[in-house]
Design an enzyme around this catalytic site. Structure first.
Site, PDB file in Angstrom:
ATOM      1  CE  LYS A   1      -5.129   3.722  -0.423  1.00 46.61           C
ATOM      2  NZ  LYS A   1      -4.061   4.628   0.446  1.00 46.61           N
TER       3      LYS A   1
ATOM      4  CG  ASP B   1      -4.446  -3.608  -4.028  1.00 45.01           C
ATOM      5  OD1 ASP B   1      -5.262  -2.847  -3.318  1.00 45.01           O
ATOM      6  OD2 ASP B   1      -3.307  -3.278  -3.843  1.00 45.01           O
TER       7      ASP B   1
ATOM      8  CD1 TRP C   1       0.209   1.500  -4.605  1.00 44.59           C
ATOM      9  CD2 TRP C   1       1.040   0.480  -2.797  1.00 44.59           C
ATOM     10  NE1 TRP C   1       0.535   2.381  -3.489  1.00 44.59           N
ATOM     11  CE2 TRP C   1       0.898   1.828  -2.328  1.00 44.59           C
ATOM     12  CE3 TRP C   1       1.655  -0.610  -1.784  1.00 44.59           C
ATOM     13  CZ2 TRP C   1       1.546   2.100  -1.259  1.00 44.59           C
ATOM     14  CZ3 TRP C   1       1.915  -0.065  -0.589  1.00 44.59           C
ATOM     15  CH2 TRP C   1       2.016   1.162  -0.209  1.00 44.59           C
TER      16      TRP C   1
HETATM   17  C1  LIG Z   1      -3.340   0.445  -4.288  1.00 41.35           C
HETATM   18  C2  LIG Z   1      -2.764   0.204  -2.855  1.00 41.35           C
HETATM   19  N1  LIG Z   1      -2.648  -1.295  -2.631  1.00 41.35           N
HETATM   20  C3  LIG Z   1      -1.987  -1.290  -1.158  1.00 41.35           C
HETATM   21  C4  LIG Z   1      -1.621  -0.291  -0.587  1.00 41.35           C
HETATM   22  C5  LIG Z   1      -0.870  -0.698   1.052  1.00 41.35           C
HETATM   23  O1  LIG Z   1      -2.138  -0.756   1.872  1.00 41.35           O
HETATM   24  P1  LIG Z   1      -2.078  -0.802   3.379  1.00 41.35           P
HETATM   25  O2  LIG Z   1      -1.125   0.407   3.812  1.00 41.35           O
HETATM   26  O3  LIG Z   1      -3.216  -0.856   3.978  1.00 41.35           O
HETATM   27  O4  LIG Z   1      -1.120  -2.047   3.591  1.00 41.35           O
HETATM   28  C6  LIG Z   1      -1.984   0.919  -0.673  1.00 41.35           C
HETATM   29  C7  LIG Z   1      -1.499   2.109   0.105  1.00 41.35           C
HETATM   30  O5  LIG Z   1      -1.802   3.394  -0.322  1.00 41.35           O
HETATM   31  C8  LIG Z   1      -2.487   1.138  -2.183  1.00 41.35           C
HETATM   32  O6  LIG Z   1      -2.922   2.395  -2.299  1.00 41.35           O
END
Ligand SMILES: Cc1ncc(COP(=O)(O)O)c(C=O)c1O
Length: 360
Positions: free
Chosen positions: A196, A172, A102
């Site tokens: 989550k 994030d 991520w």
């Molecule tokens: C740490 C993290 N950042 C970003 C995301 C992406 O999130 P989204 O699907 O809401 O764009 C996730 C999704 O699992 C994640 O775990």
């Protein structure tokens, strides 16, 4: 009805009480004779839900007055772009700490917009570790320093965040928001997809320090500016009303559990059950993360061979354990023990891991 233990990585388990309350109110919200989904987002009934959710998040997370809570759309993924669009001006550097897929994705979006740098990376350890917060490559013209507080795929989590003053720290927190108390003042911006720890998918929460709202605003489309949403109290356009209603219900549940400190204690207790099952298995289960980098939210492990992983996952599925497969990019097993995953589910998984090991 069959019992299922939901260890999904996201969207993931919601508190049963929240689902039952939502069900009870589904066709007649607060005496309106209709569902909250059918209300105008400009109605006083909806606005009360919206404001209650903002206020309750501020209260539970101890968010200081100089921060705004925003409800955005586009998931955490849109934040990967909104951040550099807003802050990565000519002559500045978007500085990223890489601790997994991520954070790599966040960096790749910033590269499309401006100059970037890598303050630290643990890629050479297969992302088993978290960098030392005091050994970072910082630049005086950093626009910001970005990190991922919990690495959903690899199962690592920051215990202590970097202390920086030269630029805003941006995090994030998609997979660990509201799982433990945080000193919000260390951050310029925190963001998280709700699916989550906060509710269903559809809403992304941002917590932003007010002085950052003004930066660079003329250069970017209106809907992509934090200021647009801050000025309109996240009602600039139609918000995801049902997701925000569910978020409000989840926050109410967190308060009923005793708040974020009580939630943290429960999370520690739940994770310990599974980490103990790993540590006391004489190497049968092998955790992916180094011990000092272990996540309380996503517990990643492997059995001796890929074949064993498959057999274990098949047995678990047969017994009602859902979502224990590792992310498709890394394989193995992963138990996501977010706030709403009950202790009983973790006890059941611990028992399954113990008995499976003894029988195999
Ligand atoms: C740490 C993290 N950042 C970003 C995301 C992406 O999130 P989204 O699907 O809401 O764009 C996730 C999704 O699992 C994640 O775990």
């Amino acid at each position: 009805m069959t019992t299922v233990y939901n260890f999904n990585a996201g969207p993931s388990a919601l508190p049963k009480q929240v689902l039952e309350r939502a069900q009870a109110e589904l066709t007649n919200f607060n005496g309106t004779g209709m569902s909250v989904m059918e209300l105008s987002h400009r109605s006083k009934e909806y606005e009360a839900v919206h404001q209650h959710a903002i206020n309750l998040l501020k209260e539970l997370y101890n968010i200081p007055d100089q921060y705004k809570v925003l409800f955005l759309q586009g998931g955490a993924s849109l934040q990967f772009s909104m951040i550099p669009l807003q802050f990565l001006k000519e002559g500045k550097i978007g500085n990223y700490i890489l601790t997994g897929s991520w954070s790599e994705k966040a960096l790749n979006e910033a590269k499309l917009i401006g100059e970037t740098a890598i303050a630290a990376t643990t890629k050479d350890t297969q992302y088993k570790t978290i960098p030392n917060a005091t050994h970072l490559q910082l630049n005086e013209n950093d626009a910001y320093l970005h990190l991922t507080s919990n690495n959903t795929i690899y199962g690592t989590q920051w215990a202590n965040f970097p202390e920086i003053t030269h630029a805003p720290l941006i995090a994030d927190m998609s997979s660990d928001i509201l799982s433990r108390p945080i000193d919000i003042e260390k951050f310029g911006l925190i963001y998280a997809g709700a699916q989550k720890n906060l509710g269903p998918s559809g809403v992304t929460v941002a917590i932003i320090r007010e002085d950052l709202l003004e930066e660079n605003v003329d250069q970017i489309p209106t809907v992509l500016r934090y200021k647009t949403h801050a000025d309109a109290n996240s009602l600039y356009h139609t918000p995801p009303t049902f997701s925000i209603y569910m978020l409000d219900q989840v926050l109410t549940w967190v308060k009923e559990q005793g708040g974020v400190e009580a939630i943290q204690k429960m999370n520690e207790e739940k994770a310990k059950l599974i980490y103990d099952a790993i540590d006391e298995s004489s190497g049968f289960y092998k955790g992916h993360a180094e011990k000092d980098a272990r996540s309380l939210m996503n517990i990643t492990f492997n059995l001796p061979t890929e074949e064993d992983n498959k057999k274990f996952l098949a047995k678990a599925k047969e017994l009602g354990f859902i979502g224990l497969n590792g992310h498709r990019s890394v394989g193995g097993c992963r138990a996501s023990t977010y706030n709403a995953v009950p202790l009983e589910a973790c006890l059941a998984l611990r028992d399954l891991m113990d008995s499976y090991r003894k029988n195999n």
